[in-house]
Design an enzyme around this catalytic site. Structure first.
Site, short mmCIF file in Angstrom:
data_model
loop_
_atom_site.label_atom_id
_atom_site.label_comp_id
_atom_site.label_asym_id
_atom_site.label_seq_id
_atom_site.Cartn_x
_atom_site.Cartn_y
_atom_site.Cartn_z
N GLU A 1 0.64 -1.28 0.06
CA GLU A 1 0.29 -0.15 0.06
C GLU A 1 0.76 1.26 -0.02
O GLU A 1 0.68 2.33 0.72
CB GLU A 1 -0.94 0.08 1.17
CG GLU A 1 -1.88 -1.13 1.18
CD GLU A 1 -2.70 -1.33 2.66
OE1 GLU A 1 -4.18 -1.69 2.46
OE2 GLU A 1 -2.11 -1.14 3.54
C1 TNX Z 1 -4.23 -4.02 4.73
S1 TNX Z 1 -2.68 -6.35 4.44
C2 TNX Z 1 -3.14 -3.93 5.25
C3 TNX Z 1 -2.84 -3.28 6.59
C4 TNX Z 1 -4.14 -3.22 7.27
C5 TNX Z 1 -5.12 -4.41 6.95
C6 TNX Z 1 -6.45 -4.43 8.01
C7 TNX Z 1 -1.53 -5.41 4.18
C8 TNX Z 1 -0.35 -5.84 3.81
N1 TNX Z 1 -1.72 -4.07 4.44
O1 TNX Z 1 -2.05 -2.41 6.59
O2 TNX Z 1 -3.94 -3.24 8.67
O3 TNX Z 1 -5.47 -4.36 5.49
O4 TNX Z 1 -7.39 -5.36 7.44
#
Ligand code: TNX
Length: 516
Positions: free
Chosen positions: A323
C-alpha cells in the site's frame, strides 16, 4: 430358568461387555478407540489397536538423548505432575531421536501408544516436540485420576514448511508477556513461525541503537489514546529465544516505503521536504512514504536492517512494501530493488507483501499474497515462492459476522467455516503447488486493544489455519472438523482463552471429561 437375581447380574455383565456404562462415572469415559480422536491439526495417518494405556500424574517421561531434555521439561510443564527422567525407560512416556524417522522430515514424528509405553520418536527434537503436542491433546486437560488413552500408532508430518501467524504490534502495542502467550498458542497447534509487524504509521516498536529517535519519538503513539511502547533489543532477543524454545521462528517486519509515518516523525531527513512528519493515531492507510531518491534514506534502511539482522537468527526479514499509494511506481520499484540488496548483504532472505512482485525481485525472495492474486502469480512465474495470506480467507482481523464487536470487514466476513474451507492449492489456481511455501494468518490490530481482544479474534480460527498448513487436504472436511473443534473448547476454557463460540459448532463443556 434364571431367577430374578441372576437375570439382573446377567444384564449387568452384558452391559459391561458391550462397553456401556451407567451411573455418574459414565461422563468420564475416555476415548478408547484412537480413530475417534479430536486432534487438531489432523494427523496424516492413525492406526488404532484397540487397547488402552493407563495414564496418571505419576507417569515418568524419559528421554533417549540429552538433546530432548528441554522438550521433556516442556511436556512436564504443560501436563503438570509428569516427572522427567534423564535415563531411557521402558514404561511411561519415552521421547527418542531416531535416524529412521528422517523419512518424516525435520518436523514429522511417530507416536506409538502401547499398553505399557508411549513412545514419541522423530528425526529431530522439533519432530518430538510436535509429537508432544499431539499427545497432550490425547490426555484430559484436567487429569486428576487414572485415565485410559487409546492405543495405536500415529504417523505425522506437515503439508507445508511455513505455517504461521502475524501479530501487528504497531497499531496497538503488545508487551513481551502478551507476545509470549501468542507464541504459546502457535506452538500448541504446530505452527512454526511468528511474523511480528514491528513498524507502521502508528508506531515504531523496535529499538535501533544507531537511530534512537525511532523509539524516543516514534514509539510513543498508537491507534487511539494509548502511549504505545517498544521492545528493547534485549526484550526482542528474549522473545526470539522464547519462540526458539518452542521451535518457532520470528520473522520481523519493517514496513517500507509506505506505512512509515512513525519513522517520518522521528527523522525529518526521511521526508522529501526535510521536515518532520507528525505522529499518527488514526487508521487510514497509504498516505506516507520514505523519500526514495535520497541517499540518506538507504543509509537509514541499512542501519535498521543491520541491527535487525544481527538480533534475528531466523532466515527471513520482512520489508513490508504494501500500500505505498503515495510513492511513484518507478520510485517504488527502485526502492524495493535497493532494499533487497541490503537484506541479502546481511545474509537474510527477503519477504514482502505481494506488491513487491512489481520490482525486479531475486528468485529467493518470498512474496506474500494478501490482496493481489496477479502479483503472486507473476512472482510464481518468476520462480519465487509464495506465502499465502489471502485476506478474504486468512485475515484474523476480519469480523466473524456483522455483529462482531471488533474487527474489520473490508475483505470479507470470516465465519469459522469460511476461514477453514479453502485449499491453498486452488485459492490461486495460477500458482503451482511447488511454488507455495505455506500459509500465514495475520492479525492486524487497528481495533484490537488487549489480550482478550486478541484471543477473541484468533480463537477458534487459528486452529483451522494450523490445520490448513499441516494436514493433508484429504483429511480436511468441515463436517468432521467442527466436531473435533467442539472438543477443544474444554482446553480453551481451561486456559481461560476468550474465544468466539460460533453458533456453527456444538461446543463441549468441561464436565463431560472427553478428550482433549
Ligand atoms: C491491509 S494487509 C493492510 C494493513 C491493514 C489491514 C487491515 C496489508 C499488507 N496491509 O495495513 O492493517 O489491511 O485489515
Amino acid at each position: 430358568m434364571l431367577n430374578l437375581e441372576s437375570k439382573f447380574s446377567y444384564a449387568f455383565y452384558a452391559l459391561i461387555l458391550m462397553g456401556l456404562c451407567i451411573g455418574p462415572g459414565c461422563e468420564q469415559k475416555q476415548v478408547t478407540n484412537l480413530a475417534d480422536h479430536t486432534i487438531i491439526p489432523h494427523p496424516v495417518k492413525i492406526t488404532a489397536s484397540g487397547g488402552s494405556f493407563l495414564i496418571d500424574n505419576n507417569i515418568i517421561v524419559s528421554i533417549s538423548d540429552g538433546r530432548l531434555s528441554s522438550v521433556a521439561n516442556y511436556l512436564s510443564k504443560m501436563q503438570s505432575g509428569l516427572k522427567v527422567s534423564e535415563s531411557e525407560g521402558d514404561e511411561g512416556i519415552l521421547l527418542s531421536l531416531n535416524a529412521a524417522d528422517s523419512i518424516l522430515g525435520d518436523e514429522g514424528y511417530h507416536l506409538r501408544i502401547e499398553e505399557d509405553l508411549i513412545t514419541i520418536s522423530a528425526y529431530k527434537p522439533q519432530g518430538v516436540f510436535n509429537g508432544v503436542q499431539t499427545l497432550l491433546q490425547l490426555i484430559p486437560v484436567d487429569l486428576t485420576e487414572e485415565t485410559e488413552i487409546a492405543t495405536g500408532v500415529i504417523k505425522d508430518y506437515p503439508r507445508y514448511s511455513y505455517r504461521g501467524s502475524m501479530l501487528d504490534v504497531s497499531r496497538h502495542f503488545f508487551g513481551v508477556e502478551e507476545v509470549k502467550r501468542y507464541i504459546d498458542f502457535l506452538a500448541v497447534y504446530k505452527m512454526n513461525t511468528l511474523h511480528l509487524h514491528l513498524t507502521d504509521d502508528q508506531g515504531w516498536r523496535i529499538e535501533i541503537k544507531a537511530k534512537p529517535e525511532l523509539t524516543a519519538i516514534g514509539s510513543t503513539s498508537e491507534v487511539g489514546e494509548g502511549s504505545g511502547g517498544y521492545y528493547t533489543q534485549e526484550q526482542y532477543r528474549e522473545i526470539v529465544q522464547y519462540a526458539a524454545d518452542r521451535f518457532i521462528t520470528i520473522v520481523p517486519e519493517i514496513d517500507m516505503p509506505g506505512h512509515t509515518q512513525a519513522a517520518l516523525a522521528s527523522y525529518p531527513e526521511l521526508n522529501c521536504n526535510g521536515k518532520p512528519g507528525e505522529l499518527y493515531r488514526g487508521t487510514e492507510v497509504g498516505f506516507s512514504t520514505l523519500c526514495t531518491d535520497k541517499e540518506s534514506t538507504y543509509e537509514f534502511v541499512e542501519a535498521v536492517i543491520q541491527e535487525l539482522a544481527s538480533m534475528t537468527p531466523g532466515e527471513y526479514i520482512h520489508i513490508g512494501g504494501d500500500e505505498s499509494h503515495v510513492t511513484e511506481k518507478e520510485d517504488y520499484i527502485y526502492f524495493i530493488n535497493r532494499v533487497q540488496k541490503i537484506v541479502s548483504k546481511y545474509g537474510k532472505t527477503m519477504i514482502g507483501w505481494d506488491e513487491i512482485a512489481q520490482a525486479n525481485i531475486e528468485s529467493s525472495t518470498i512474496v506474500q499474497q494478501w490482496n493481489s492474486a496477479g502479483n503472486a502469480t507473476k512472482a510464481a512465474k518468476n520462480g519465487n515462492k509464495v506465502l499465502l495470506s489471502p485476506a478474504k480467507r486468512a485475515y484474523l482481523d476480519m469480523k466473524y459476522d456483522s455483529t462482531t464487536r471488533i474487527g474489520l470487514a473490508w475483505a470479507s466476513l470470516i465465519e469459522v467455516d469460511h476461514g477453514y474451507n479453502w485449499n491453498p492449492d486452488t485459492v490461486n489456481a495460477e500458482i503451482p503447488t511447488e511454488a507455495i511455501l505455506g500459509i500465514e494468518a495475520p492479525l492486524w490490530t487497528e481495533t484490537v486493544e488487549n489480550m482478550k481482544d486478541i484471543e477473541y479474534m484468533i480463537f477458534p480460527r487459528l486452529l483451522g489455519y494450523a490445520e490448513i498448513g499441516w494436514s493433508p487436504q484429504s483429511t480436511r472436511v468441515w463436517s468432521t472438523y467442527k466436531d473435533r473443534l467442539a472438543n477443544h473448547a474444554i482446553r480453551l476454557d481451561a486456559n481461560e482463552i476468550n474465544f468466539y463460540r460460533s453458533p456453527l459448532v456444538e461446543w463441549r463443556k468441561s464436565e463431560t471429561h472427553t478428550n482433549p
